[in-house]
Enzyme design. Sequence first.
Site, short mmCIF file in Angstrom:
data_model
loop_
_atom_site.label_atom_id
_atom_site.label_comp_id
_atom_site.label_asym_id
_atom_site.label_seq_id
_atom_site.Cartn_x
_atom_site.Cartn_y
_atom_site.Cartn_z
N CYS A 41 -5.24 0.72 0.58
CA CYS A 41 -5.73 0.87 -0.38
C CYS A 41 -6.37 -0.95 -0.66
O CYS A 41 -7.51 -1.08 -0.14
CB CYS A 41 -5.14 0.51 -1.49
SG CYS A 41 -5.74 1.50 -3.20
N GLU A 69 2.28 4.60 2.22
CA GLU A 69 3.96 4.69 1.79
C GLU A 69 4.09 5.99 0.98
O GLU A 69 5.63 6.36 0.31
CB GLU A 69 4.43 3.50 1.14
CG GLU A 69 4.06 3.22 0.09
CD GLU A 69 2.62 2.55 -0.42
OE1 GLU A 69 1.81 2.34 -1.16
OE2 GLU A 69 1.39 2.77 0.44
N HIS A 100 -2.84 5.56 0.60
CA HIS A 100 -1.36 4.98 0.56
C HIS A 100 -0.35 5.71 1.48
O HIS A 100 0.54 6.50 1.18
CB HIS A 100 -0.67 4.76 -0.98
CG HIS A 100 -1.82 4.24 -1.91
ND1 HIS A 100 -0.38 3.02 -2.63
CD2 HIS A 100 -2.53 4.42 -2.45
CE1 HIS A 100 -2.00 2.18 -2.91
NE2 HIS A 100 -2.35 2.95 -3.50
#
Length: 217
Positions: free
Chosen positions: A85, A199, A197
Site C-alpha cells: 500500500c 493481509e 493489502h
Amino acid sequence: MLARGTIAIIDYGMGNLRSVQQALLKVADGCEVVVTADPQTVMAAERVVFPGQGAMPDCMREIDARGLRQAIVTAARNKPFLGICLGLQMLFEHSEEGDAAGLGILPGRVRRFPARGVGADGTTERRLKVPHMGWNEVHQTRMHPMWNGIDDGERFYFVHSYYAEPADLQMTVGETRYGLRFTSAAAQDNIFAIQCHPEKSAAVGLRLLENFIGWRP
C-alpha cells in the site's frame, strides 16, 4: 541475534502492523516474523516488509524521526523487500499528497485519482469515489515469481486515494482499473511492491505472502 530466515516488518508508528504479522505467520513455515522500529534489526533480517497506511507526509516524517530511512534504503537494495500500500508509494520520488518527497528508490511519482474517470466499458465517463476502496482485479502485465499460483485477474482488497506512476513502465508487473489503468504492482530486482493489502485479501493474499517467503531474487 536474529534467527536465520527472520522477516522484519518495519514499524514507524503508522498502520495496523499486527494484521500483516498475523498473515505472515500463517504462511511463515517456521520463520520468525518480527515487528520492529530498530534500524539494526531491519538491516539484520533476511527479508523486509514495508507496510504503509495514512498520509504520506506523516509517514515520511515518522521514518526520519525514528532514524529508519537509511535502513529502508539499504534493505531495498540488497534483500527480498515487499512494499504494501503506502509502502509502495513511498518507494517513489514524489507524491502529490502534501507535495511530499518519497524515498526515491524507484523512479516515478504518485498521483491522486482524478475526480472523474472512465467506466469499465472504456468510454463512459463517471464520477470516481475516492478513496478507491474494496475488492478489485489485478491484471498481471508480465511474469514474476511473486505471481506463482495466482491467476491473472485475481481480486485483492484496496484502500487508497493515490496511485503510483512509474517512470519506467517495465517496473509495472500488475495493473488495476479504477477510472483509469494504474500500476497496482511494481517490481525491480529484489523489490516487489503492491498497492493492495494482501493481509486483507483472503487466500490469494496469503499466497502472495507465501511466495514472498520463498522468493529468491
